[in-house]
Motif scaffolding. Structure first.
Motif, short mmCIF file in Angstrom:
data_model
loop_
_atom_site.label_atom_id
_atom_site.label_comp_id
_atom_site.label_asym_id
_atom_site.label_seq_id
_atom_site.Cartn_x
_atom_site.Cartn_y
_atom_site.Cartn_z
N LEU A 245 0.86 -1.18 0.00
CA LEU A 245 0.00 0.00 0.00
C LEU A 245 0.89 1.23 0.00
O LEU A 245 1.73 1.40 0.88
CB LEU A 245 -0.91 -0.01 1.23
CG LEU A 245 -1.88 -1.20 1.33
CD1 LEU A 245 -2.63 -1.16 2.65
CD2 LEU A 245 -2.85 -1.22 0.16
N SER A 270 -15.84 8.23 -1.51
CA SER A 270 -14.41 8.11 -1.81
C SER A 270 -14.21 8.35 -3.30
O SER A 270 -14.71 7.59 -4.13
CB SER A 270 -13.91 6.71 -1.43
OG SER A 270 -12.61 6.49 -1.91
N GLU A 349 -4.37 2.77 5.32
CA GLU A 349 -5.16 3.92 4.87
C GLU A 349 -6.65 3.70 5.17
O GLU A 349 -7.13 2.56 5.15
CB GLU A 349 -4.94 4.16 3.38
CG GLU A 349 -5.34 2.99 2.50
CD GLU A 349 -4.93 3.23 1.05
OE1 GLU A 349 -5.77 3.75 0.30
OE2 GLU A 349 -3.78 2.90 0.69
N LEU A 351 -9.44 3.68 3.81
CA LEU A 351 -10.31 3.51 2.65
C LEU A 351 -11.64 2.86 3.01
O LEU A 351 -12.69 3.23 2.49
CB LEU A 351 -9.61 2.68 1.58
CG LEU A 351 -10.38 2.47 0.28
CD1 LEU A 351 -10.65 3.79 -0.42
CD2 LEU A 351 -9.61 1.54 -0.66
N GLU A 352 -11.62 1.86 3.88
CA GLU A 352 -12.84 1.14 4.25
C GLU A 352 -13.16 1.31 5.74
O GLU A 352 -13.83 0.46 6.34
CB GLU A 352 -12.72 -0.34 3.89
CG GLU A 352 -12.82 -0.62 2.39
CD GLU A 352 -14.25 -0.61 1.88
OE1 GLU A 352 -15.17 -0.33 2.67
OE2 GLU A 352 -14.45 -0.89 0.67
N SER A 354 -11.59 0.87 8.43
CA SER A 354 -11.27 -0.32 9.23
C SER A 354 -10.64 0.02 10.58
O SER A 354 -10.63 -0.81 11.49
CB SER A 354 -10.33 -1.25 8.45
OG SER A 354 -9.16 -0.56 8.06
N THR A 395 -7.23 -7.37 6.01
CA THR A 395 -7.60 -5.97 5.75
C THR A 395 -6.73 -5.39 4.64
O THR A 395 -7.22 -4.68 3.74
CB THR A 395 -7.45 -5.14 7.04
OG1 THR A 395 -8.34 -5.66 8.04
CG2 THR A 395 -7.77 -3.68 6.79
N ILE A 399 -8.10 -3.89 1.00
CA ILE A 399 -7.82 -2.54 0.51
C ILE A 399 -7.06 -2.60 -0.81
O ILE A 399 -7.36 -1.86 -1.76
CB ILE A 399 -7.05 -1.75 1.57
CG1 ILE A 399 -7.98 -1.46 2.76
CG2 ILE A 399 -6.51 -0.44 0.99
CD1 ILE A 399 -7.30 -0.79 3.92
N LYS A 400 -6.09 -3.49 -0.89
CA LYS A 400 -5.32 -3.63 -2.13
C LYS A 400 -6.22 -4.04 -3.29
O LYS A 400 -6.00 -3.62 -4.44
CB LYS A 400 -4.22 -4.68 -1.92
CG LYS A 400 -3.27 -4.84 -3.11
CD LYS A 400 -2.42 -3.60 -3.33
CE LYS A 400 -1.34 -3.86 -4.39
NZ LYS A 400 -0.51 -2.65 -4.61
N HIS A 402 -9.08 -3.00 -4.16
CA HIS A 402 -9.67 -1.84 -4.83
C HIS A 402 -8.72 -1.28 -5.90
O HIS A 402 -9.16 -0.87 -6.98
CB HIS A 402 -9.96 -0.73 -3.81
CG HIS A 402 -10.99 -1.09 -2.77
ND1 HIS A 402 -10.79 -2.10 -1.86
CD2 HIS A 402 -12.20 -0.56 -2.50
CE1 HIS A 402 -11.85 -2.17 -1.06
NE2 HIS A 402 -12.72 -1.26 -1.42
#
Length: 517
Positions: A245, A270, A349, A351-352, A354, A395, A399-400, A402
């Protein structure tokens, strides 16, 4: 000093959401107001500001707040909270080309996919031209209209649709502090920790500038990125995942509303950018907006300019906050008589959303598994470390995902799609899912942070290239699937008519309350 063989006191160093949520969970579970129970003390520096940009939660937060005895209406009022029904991803599939370049990751579907999986039927065209989210859930339709997930007549923490919250992180910490100290028996010390006393790899006490030495049998490190106890004192290394990431900074701006009665978005928005993405979160009194980016591909000044351009003219005189991000996790989260929770444990990050969920998960497991007998600490630590290494790796994979699925071609996005940067576990899953649908068997671990449903929303929303033709014969319940798809239109029309908007419901909560459970 003689070291106790039992755990009679827990000292939490650091406040914020991580510290005060952990204190609340521990004190409630351990019955800390009783004389024979484990005492909980939290030390918070008056000089260190909280990061304060974690403003999105998961539906699990409703259960967490209810379990520690918090009234939902009071929480919403104090924390300027609003209702969240999922996340809307804009321009992630490709660079901006049309107004419909977006998809939803929602909190609920009309049918539980573990009972009847609609995804392969959607992939085989049984839902017609509708997007996946439109085919399986009403929440995208509701979010487009700024609708709330419940009505004023709903019981506290009970929704007609599943929901979470957007909240003011600073106010949330303050609210938790008041609740923990006044109702749960948590002792609070406002002071700075100036030194840590450790012996044989175990923390004995911390020294403070106002209260001298504070002894404890077990310590919780909520000191943020500095990781004063677990990292600096006990020497547990940090494992960076910056090779997977790539975002390493965020710049954030709080944007007041022009009109106190303006609509409030029911989703976190987002929006992908050339070197990262922008979050947009609507609270009662303002928006929290931030640009997460990789400084290899954009300067801090350019990142801030990008954010201000997104906000528009009203951003002209608003202050911006730069937040460096240390992406990765500790090689161990629990070592000897110390556990790290929050930013001191790990960070990816937002993003979700978490981060707060994993604080909830850590505080839940800690409060349930903390032994009274110190000889059992190694067993508890191993169980905790195995669990959270799994959760954080899953997690990171999610994220990766996406980034890997995006068709954007800017250098930042190309780097994210480099096979060398993709975890093997994610590669294996994507290889399988190219010709087989996502299955409940892919999520056999009870503590998998992202369920089957979440992967389906992202994979189908991002137009993942999947060919189920070889296994199409397995999906013979087309009539059942089509009835479920048709049900969405009926249900959504009813909900659109009956549910208030986010703003309307929040305005009512200024005078009325949800019925307590």
């Amino acid at each position: 000093m003689e070291i106790s063989n039992t755990i009679d006191s827990v000292v939490i160093v650091g406040g914020g959401t991580a510290g005060w949520l952990t204190a609340s969970k521990l004190a409630k579970k351990l019955n800390s107001h009783r004389e024979d129970a484990i005492s909980v003390t939290l030390i918070e520096s008056p000089d260190i500001p909280i990061v304060g940009v974690g403003e999105g939660t998961w539906p699990t937060m409703r259960k967490t707040l209810a379990e520690v005895g918090i009234d939902e209406t009071e929480f919403i009022r104090f924390c300027n909270a609003s209702f969240k029904q999922g996340s809307k991803f804009v321009n992630w599939k490709s660079a901006p080309a049309s107004s419909d370049n977006h998809y939803y990751h929602l909190f609920s579907s009309i049918v539980d996919p573990s009972e009847f999986n609609l995804s392969p039927y959607w992939s085989l065209g049984q839902a017609g031209e509708k997007t996946y989210a439109e085919s399986v859930s009403t929440q995208g339709y509701l979010s487009d209209l700024f609708k709330a997930p419940k009505a004023i007549s709903s019981k506290a923490y009970d929704g007609i649709q599943s929901y979470a919250y957007h909240l003011d992180a600073g106010k949330f910490s303050e609210f938790l502090k008041k609740h923990a100290t006044e109702k749960l028996g948590v002792k609070f010390l406002s002071c700075n920790v100036i030194d840590v006393n450790a012996d044989n790899g175990e923390i004995i006490s911390v020294y403070t500038d106002k209260f001298g030495e504070i002894n404890g049998d077990f310590f919780v490190d909520c000191t943020g990125f500095s990781c004063l106890l677990l990292g600096k004192t006990l020497g547990v290394p940090f494992k960076s995942v910056s090779d997977v990431l790539f975002t390493d900074h965020a710049v954030a701006i709080q944007v007041p509303y022009d009109d106190d009665n303006c609509d409030i978005h029911s989703c976190t928005i987002s929006t992908a950018q050339e070197a990262g993405w922008i979050w947009d979160i609507g609270l009662q009194n303002r928006r929290g907006v931030g640009h997460v980016y990789c400084s290899e591909f954009i300067s801090h000044e350019e990142a801030e300019q990008t954010l201000r351009a997104y906000i528009g003219e009203k951003a002209k005189d608003l202050p911006a906050k730069l937040v460096p991000m240390n992406v990765g996790y500790r090689e161990k989260f629990w070592h000897k008589n110390c556990v790290a929770v929050g930013l001191s444990a790990a960070f990816v990050e937002p993003l979700e959303a978490s981060a707060i969920f994993l604080v909830e998960a850590a505080s839940n497991m800690l409060s349930d598994q903390l032994p009274r007998d110190k000889s059992l600490l190694p067993l508890a630590a191993k169980k905790f470390n195995d669990s959270f290494q799994f959760r954080w790796n899953k997690t990171i994979d999610f994220i990766k995902l996406h980034y890997v699925l995006s068709k954007r071609d800017e250098p930042f996005w190309q780097k994210n799609k480099d096979p060398e940067s993709i975890p093997q576990s994610l590669k294996n899953s994507l290889l399988q899912w190219r010709s087989e649908p996502v299955s409940a068997y892919d999520f056999s671990h009870v503590y998998d942070p992202f369920p089957m449903e979440s992967y389906q929303y992202v994979l189908n929303g991002m137009a993942f290239e999947q060919d189920l033709s070889l296994s199409a014969a397995k999906y013979s319940e087309a009539e059942h699937a089509q009835k479920a798809f048709a049900q969405i239109d009926k249900v959504k029309d009813i909900l659109i008519k009956e549910l208030p908007t986010n703003r309307e419901l929040l305005n009512k909560l200024s005078s009325y309350s949800f019925t307590k459970v």
